[in-house]
Design an enzyme around this catalytic site. Structure first.
Site, PDB file in Angstrom:
ATOM      1  N   TYR A 271       0.822  -1.217   0.000  1.00  0.00           N
ATOM      2  CA  TYR A 271       0.000   0.000   0.000  1.00  0.00           C
ATOM      3  C   TYR A 271       0.856   1.267   0.000  1.00  0.00           C
ATOM      4  O   TYR A 271       0.399   2.333  -0.372  1.00  0.00           O
ATOM      5  CB  TYR A 271      -0.923   0.049   1.218  1.00  0.00           C
ATOM      6  CG  TYR A 271      -1.855  -1.119   1.393  1.00  0.00           C
ATOM      7  CD1 TYR A 271      -2.210  -1.946   0.327  1.00  0.00           C
ATOM      8  CD2 TYR A 271      -2.399  -1.399   2.647  1.00  0.00           C
ATOM      9  CE1 TYR A 271      -3.060  -3.019   0.506  1.00  0.00           C
ATOM     10  CE2 TYR A 271      -3.255  -2.471   2.834  1.00  0.00           C
ATOM     11  CZ  TYR A 271      -3.574  -3.281   1.767  1.00  0.00           C
ATOM     12  OH  TYR A 271      -4.418  -4.342   1.961  1.00  0.00           O
TER      13      TYR A 271
ATOM     14  N   HIS B 179       1.064 -11.645   2.311  1.00  0.00           N
ATOM     15  CA  HIS B 179      -0.014 -11.028   1.538  1.00  0.00           C
ATOM     16  C   HIS B 179      -0.533 -11.911   0.411  1.00  0.00           C
ATOM     17  O   HIS B 179      -1.641 -11.737  -0.077  1.00  0.00           O
ATOM     18  CB  HIS B 179       0.465  -9.688   0.974  1.00  0.00           C
ATOM     19  CG  HIS B 179      -0.619  -8.690   0.779  1.00  0.00           C
ATOM     20  ND1 HIS B 179      -0.384  -7.341   0.646  1.00  0.00           N
ATOM     21  CD2 HIS B 179      -1.969  -8.817   0.692  1.00  0.00           C
ATOM     22  CE1 HIS B 179      -1.519  -6.696   0.489  1.00  0.00           C
ATOM     23  NE2 HIS B 179      -2.495  -7.572   0.499  1.00  0.00           N
TER      24      HIS B 179
END
Length: 312
Positions: free
Chosen positions: A64, A122
């Site tokens: 992010y 992730h």
């Protein structure tokens, strides 16, 4: 109105707030981490959330590129660190760091904290060729972070059943969490994953739980699913988003959501001021399964499962 907060208990006995009200990905995601891309708006949203009662659950990730904003917000809050539940993720697919351990060390430095409450792989796409270590070796790295205390809990994200099976064969520490896309219109990101996680005491976290509302059009109002959600919204005097988020938690799943609107952030943190009946939960589930599957992410890889997965 009195404040209600609920928690899920992880398979190691630790507690986790039953909703993450500040997800720093999705709308906040950026391609580079520079002074020019620094988002004061995100800092403001996190700071606002940290003024709310209860333990505030914040969801971050390497990919992010929002560590500076999270760190700035943490430096501005008066809320003690033990009243903040911070999730982070190692993102192997973008090769920003050499390993989970390297990734977490960089993240902790940028966010100005000594530990994260939850650290996730992730994705399962870890390979010797790209990352210099296998998926199994990456999990062993995660276990060392858990044992060191830098990560109070560890888990995975976007893992299918076969990916979890690979981990479980070598795990000394079972994943506590699998964060996947989950909503009434996508109740299995991949075939059988919801049931598998339940059977193995791995908490499912849901990103994009409000996908049905995000993609809703005026023509959708007359569809049975949306008519029923509106009916419940009027019955409980809650927003349609709150109805869907409460359904997620009643399925034993932890929703990860965010908003730029303070009222919606407050509404999410106050999600447990009402309840749905078992019959209402079942009906939302059934109407969601009857609707065409809606997948917002990983379509190239997992789109082939859209219909088959929902029948499992």
């Amino acid at each position: 109105m009195s404040f209600h907060q609920q928690f899920f208990t992880l398979n190691n006995g630790n507690k986790i707030p039953a909703i993450a009200i500040i997800g720093t990905g999705t709308r906040w995601y950026k391609n580079e981490e520079t002074d020019a891309t620094f988002s004061n708006s995100l800092v403001e949203q996190i700071v606002y959330a940290l003024k709310l009662p209860g333990i505030i659950h914040i969801d971050a990730a390497e990919i992010y590129r929002t560590y500076p904003e999270v760190g700035k917000a943490l430096s501005l809050t008066e809320k003690p660190r033990n009243a903040i539940f911070l999730t982070d993720k190692y993102s192997p697919q973008i090769k920003m760091s050499d390993s989970p351990a390297d990734g977490l060390d960089l993240a902790l430095k940028k966010m100005g904290t000594d530990y994260v409450d939850l650290y996730l792989l992730h994705s399962p796409f870890v390979s010797k060729e790209v990352n210099g270590l296998s998926l199994e070796e990456a999990w062993k790295d995660m276990e060392q972070l858990y044992k060191s205390g830098k990560a109070k809990n560890i888990g995975v994200s976007n893992f299918a059943v076969e990916d979890l099976q690979r981990i479980l064969k070598v795990a000394e520490v079972k994943p506590q969490v699998n964060q996947i896309e989950f909503s009434p219109f996508l109740q299995n990101q991949t075939p059988g994953i919801y049931k598998f996680c339940q059977e193995h005491d791995i908490l499912v976290e849901a990103y994009s739980p409000l996908g049905p509302l995000q993609k809703k059009t005026a023509q959708d109002d007359s569809q049975p699913f949306f008519e029923y959600v509106k009916e419940l919204s009027e019955k409980y005097i809650k927003s349609e988003a709150q109805i869907i988020l409460r359904w997620v938690t009643k399925r034993g799943v932890l929703p990860v959501t965010t908003s730029s609107k303070p009222q919606r952030i407050s509404d999410a943190q106050n999600l447990f001021s009402f309840d749905l009946t078992a019959e209402e939960v079942d009906k939302i589930t059934e109407l969601g399964l009857e609707h065409e599957p809606l997948r917002l992410y990983w379509n190239k890889l997992y789109g082939k499962y859209n219909y088959a997965a929902q029948k499992v």
